[in-house]
Design a protein around this motif. Structure first.
Motif, PDB file in Angstrom:
ATOM      1  N   TYR A 176      62.032  18.270  53.333  1.00 57.10           N
ATOM      2  CA  TYR A 176      60.849  17.436  53.249  1.00 57.10           C
ATOM      3  C   TYR A 176      60.195  17.398  54.625  1.00 57.10           C
ATOM      4  N   VAL A 177      58.963  17.880  54.753  1.00 56.80           N
ATOM      5  CA  VAL A 177      58.343  17.918  56.077  1.00 56.80           C
ATOM      6  C   VAL A 177      57.069  17.066  56.112  1.00 56.80           C
ATOM      7  N   GLY A 178      57.032  16.024  55.323  1.00 52.18           N
ATOM      8  CA  GLY A 178      55.915  15.099  55.415  1.00 52.18           C
ATOM      9  C   GLY A 178      54.815  15.446  54.439  1.00 52.18           C
ATOM     10  N   SER A 179      53.916  16.357  54.888  1.00 51.48           N
ATOM     11  CA  SER A 179      52.759  16.655  54.055  1.00 51.48           C
ATOM     12  C   SER A 179      53.128  17.483  52.826  1.00 51.48           C
TER      13      SER A 179
END
Ligand SMILES: Nc1ncnc2c1ncn2[C@@H]1O[C@H](COP(=O)(O)OP(=O)(O)O)[C@@H](O)[C@H]1O
Ligand SMILES: [Mg+2]
Lengths: 592, 376
Positions: B317-320
């Motif tokens: 999961y990298v935010g965007s």
């Protein structure tokens, strides 16, 4: 007026119109720009200087009569006579023995000293490190005088020992005696290389960690010895080649008792015989040159291979200290003995000698204090003139040599000149040319130069400056070169793109950035040329004696008091000059 | 300001060819970037343009004037080219103040004293350094030095501005600001600029056009969009941004549509083929992770031309977005998806125009390939 900084985009009315600040134009002469002229001038000057002493020597060696007689015929007879009549083979063997023994003794002195000073925490290691720089101030000629004054057959220490024990258990006037003195003079050079290697090679000290708890000999064998191999090999070759060509000690010690090495062979055959045999002189010089050139080539090869061991690195990290246990104490004693008996006592004795009428332990020399030795120098204009000559030669020569060396370095390292590599070789070539051979060769060159050019120079101080300058050139080149390499090439490139041609880049940028190195080269050349004398033996005239040749003259006359006085004067001049230069350079350090 | 034309530029260093017949045309006012990995010959190209290196052969000209012509043995030295250049190390002369640094090119051009003052002030002002004119370079920060170096390169209104990785010595934060600032300054001045960098983000963000280089060859010249969306070769696709590569073979080509069978025959699809591929050709299939989407293996096939069946191996999961690593046959694929929650068997779905075909190339170094290979 618009320029690119104020012109809004698209407002450029005439995109191909004249430029506002066009690139500067530089004049060119006969189709070559001025930088090229400088390149060629540099290489020609260097080539003439280097070849001037060599070419006449080679011609003389292969000619059946002196160069000044016309109609010379090619012959190898000189070489035959050299080995039959002149017994040059014996001379070569003696030289080999002397140089070999000198090398061994030098390494034996230098290596333990480097280990102890750099890698242990003995008291006074800083002072020892500084103390090792003494030969910078004192020529080996003066050291020889000092040793004879103290340890010679009639020396102060010898006499004292004889009166105490009844005999003197050593003899200075032998090959081991010569080698020991020479080794004392050369040890600091070998020390320098070993100390640098020990300081820099930190990675190999990883091993030190594994030897925790190991005995001192084990540490030495597993840690220190491998580190020292490259600098020891390199400095051995260096010391060997220096002692192959040295004149001073063999002249003072060997000459009186008939021990002849290369340099004294030339001295004897060229100067002392009433009717010099030029053919033999030329042949001997040629062979000696071949030997020294070979040694210098080997040196260069070794130096390239061992570069990482002998170069001084940028960051000075404090080397990890080794605990050598009890061994370090004998080592300290050893260093003290070296410095005390090798340098301090002989030089101190010589200086003291200059203030006394006689110098022997049999009578209290303090009762014989006098300034007569100095007075004699003062009263005879020729002696005084030799001091003035030395100063002029050293001062003018230092400037010329440093300028020439700087230009040579910059062309060799920072130009696109096709023969730039050759410039470097030429500038370093005099390394392989013994002083006496430079003297003999230039003497011939001046005698037979075209258009009577030589006659103008012959017998003047200019001749001495050329001879001494050649000898000083390689070290000046070597001291400036690293400074130039340190200046980032992008600084040059930025100037070129901004509109400076090569020459202007040098005068505006590079020359300013290497000013400190230039100053150091000036000092180095001055001191080197003040101590120099061997080329002047052949090149000098009565009017152009320098301190060194005058000392030799006085020595032959048996006037050891005045020799001591001149030696003292030379040491003082050197010390004062170096001191003042040091202060000036510290004060002038630019804020950059 | 006229066009810069480089043709068939070749440079050898002692028999080692560093530039292989590179040809470029840079238009007036353009921000043109040479992009490529370190050692590919960018700086050498720039040095040849500046006259700091002499090419082995080829032609370099600006407008009417020829700077170098190998055949006619013509070489104009750097000082006569009237170009501006900023170096990676900034190369400010340490023994001069900033004002003196800027005065040097003007003095060389014999600009009158009074005019010099104005020009120096204007140039330093433009880069926001006028108040520090009397400082020495070592009293400035890296970012300030870089600005001064730029001012020095611009103060004499050069024909073309050459920049060799001018931002690479700045720290990341400063670098991004400097990028915006530099680009704005360039477009205000409208000066033709040739910019060298190994940083693709920098290149994509600033350039009008980019030339991608690799070991002395020019791979592609085009707008940032061209380079990113339509990489001309698999190497460009690998070097710019992230890409997935799959080896395959063409089964048939019908009316510009190629039917591709994936190497280990786990999938087969049909895509538009714009080059002259023929049946039997070995190809490398490339697509960008962000152009792919994921669908559950059980769900109905979406309206996509390419479906690659696989299993989810890892999720990040990298935010965007969410980055999925999908096992596909013996290799792994990267897929960016806007939402998480996928596990187990999935289909990687691609619109037809996201897939590009190249002649078979080994774009992924072997050691990386080994890392990526799934060893189950
Ligand atoms: N003066 C030189 N001598 C020999 N090789 C060089 C020289 N300058 C560059 N090279 C070689 O040319 C290649 C390209 O160098 P360069 O143009 O500096 O690459 P880049 O700027 O793209 O990182 C490199 O392999 C480099 O080693
Ligand atoms: Mg580069």
């Amino acid at each position: 007026m618009t320029n690119v900084l104020t012109r809004p985009r698209g407002a450029d009315a005439a995109p191909n119109g004249p430029e506002q600040y066009p690139a500067p134009r530089y004049r060119s002469l006969l189709g070559a720009d001025r930088s090229s002229w400088l390149y060629w001038a540099t290489i020609i000057v260097l080539a003439v200087l280097v070849l001037a002493p060599v070419v006449p020597t080679l011609i003389q060696a292969l000619s059946d009569r002196p160069l000044y007689e016309s109609g010379g015929v090619f012959t190898l007879d000189n070489f035959v006579r050299l080995f039959t009549e002149a017994d040059f083979g014996m001379v070569a063997l003696t030289t080999l023995a002397f140089a070999g023994l000198t090398t061994i003794l030098t390494i034996l002195i230098a290596v333990p000293m480097a280990i102890v000073v750099v890698r242990t925490d003995i008291p006074g290691r800083r002072i020892f490190g500084v103390g090792m720089q003494w030969p910078f101030f004192i020529s080996s000629l003066i050291l020889g005088f000092g040793w004879i004054t103290m340890y010679g057959p009639a020396g102060f220490v010898s006499t004292w020992v004889r009166s105490a024990v009844g005999t003197v258990p050593w003899d200075l006037y032998t090959i081991p005696g010569m080698a020991l003195t020479e080794a004392v003079a050369l040890a600091p050079i070998a020390y320098l290389f070993c100390a640098n290697a020990l300081r820099n090679a930190d990675a190999s000290l990883e091993g030190a960690a594994q030897t925790v708890g190991a005995g001192p000999f084990q540490i030495l064998r597993s840690v220190v010895v491998p580190m020292l191999r490259p600098p020891v090999v390199y400095s051995s070759i260096l010391v060997f080649s220096m002692s192959v060509e040295t004149l001073s000690v063999p002249l003072l010690y060997g000459q009186p008792v008939g021990i002849t090495v290369f340099a004294t062979f030339l001295y004897k055959n060229g100067l002392q015989s009433i009717n010099p045999d030029y053919g033999i002189l030329g042949a001997a010089s040629t062979i000696i040159l071949l030997v020294t050139v070979l040694l210098v080539v080997i040196q260069g090869k070794l130096l390239r291979e061992a570069k990482r061991f002998v170069s001084v690195r940028g960051k000075a990290t404090r080397p990890r200290l080794l605990d050598l246990g009890w061994i370090k104490w004998p080592a300290v004693v050893f260093i003290v003995i070296y410095l005390l008996f090798g340098a301090v006592i002989p030089i101190g004795g010589l200086v003291f000698r200059s203030f006394t009428a006689f110098f022997t332990p049999l009578a209290n020399p303090f009762n014989a204090l006098t300034l007569a030795n100095y007075q004699r120098i003062w009263e005879f204009p020729v002696y005084l003139a030799s001091i003035r000559n030395s100063l002029i030669v050293a001062a003018v020569g230092a400037v010329l040599v440093s300028v020439l060396a700087t230009i040579a370095v910059v062309v060799a390292r920072r130009s696109t000149f096709r023969y730039r590599k050759l410039i470097e070789y030429l500038a370093l070539a005099p390394q392989a040319m013994p002083g006496l051979i430079i003297g003999i060769g230039l003497f011939w060159a001046f005698a037979f130069a075209p258009f009577g050019l030589g006659a103008i120079v012959q017998g003047t101080l200019a001749a001495i400056i050329i001879g001494f300058g050649l000898r000083a050139l390689p070290s000046a080149f070597g001291s400036i070169s690293p400074a130039v390499m340190q200046v980032g090439e992008e600084l040059d490139n930025a100037a070129r793109v901004s509109g400076a041609d090569w020459l202007r880049t040098f005068t505006r940028i590079l020359s300013r950035l290497i000013t400190p190195a230039f100053g150091a080269a000036l000092v180095l050349s001055f001191v080197t040329m003040l101590k120099e004398y061997s080329p002047a033996i052949f090149l000098g005239s009565a009017k152009t004696n320098v301190i060194g040749t005058t000392m030799l003259e006085l020595w032959v006359q048996g006037n050891s008091g005045s020799v001591a006085a001149l030696a003292t004067i030379q040491i003082v001049i050197t010390a004062v000059f170096v001191g003042v230069a040091g202060l000036l350079m510290k004060g002038n350090k630019i804020d950059a | 300001m006229p066009d810069v034309v480089v043709s068939q530029l070749k440079k050898e260093f002692g028999g080692n060819t560093v530039l292989h017949e590179v040809s470029l045309t840079i238009k007036d006012g353009e921000f043109f970037t040479l992009l490529g990995p370190s050692g590919c010959g960018k700086s050498t190209t720039l040095s040849c343009l500046a006259g700091l290196e002499k090419p082995t052969s080829g032609v370099i000209s600006i407008g009417e004037e020829t700077f170098f012509d190998g055949e006619r043995n013509k070489f104009v030295p750097p000082e006569a080219r009237n170009l501006g250049m900023v170096f990676q190390s900034y190369a400010l002369w340490p023994h001069m103040t900033l004002a003196q640094n800027l005065a040097m090119p003007l003095k060389l051009r014999k600009v009158p004293k009074g005019e010099q003052q104005t020009l120096i002030h204007d140039a330093l002002d433009k880069v926001g350094m006028a108040h520090l004119a009397d400082r020495y370079p070592h009293q400035l920060s890296g970012g300030q030095q870089q600005r001064v170096a730029l001012a020095r390169a611009l103060v004499y209104s050069p024909r073309v501005l050459l920049l060799d990785e001018p931002l690479s010595n700045l720290d990341a934060k400063l670098r991004e600001q400097a990028r915006v600032w530099l680009k704005r300054l360039q477009s205000e001045l409208g000066i033709t600029t040739i910019y060298v960098t190994h940083d693709q983000e920098e290149a994509l963000a600033m350039s009008d056009r980019i030339a991608v280089m690799s070991s002395g060859h020019l791979l592609q010249v085009g707008s940032p969009e061209d380079i990113y969306e339509r990489p001309a070769t698999a190497e460009v696709a690998a070097f710019i941004g992230r890409s997935n590569f799959i080896d395959g073979t063409i089964r048939s080509v019908v009316e510009g549509k190629a039917r591709v069978v994936v190497e280990d025959a786990t999938a087969e699809f049909e895509v538009h083929a714009d080059r002259g591929f023929a049946a039997g050709d070995a190809v490398t299939v490339a697509f960008r992770p962000e152009r792919a989407t994921l669908v559950d293996a059980s769900a109905a096939a979406p309206d996509a031309s390419v479906l690659l069946p696989g299993d989810i191996l890892a999720t990040a999961y990298v935010g965007s977005r969410v980055e999925y690593t999908v096992r596909f046959g013996k290799r792994t694929l990267l897929v960016d998806h806007y939402r998480g929650g996928f596990t187990g068997p999935v289909n990687v779905a691609l619109p037809e125009d996201a897939v590009r075909l190249y002649p078979r190339t080994d774009v992924v170094p072997e050691d990386v390939e080994e890392l990526m290979a799934v060893t189950v």
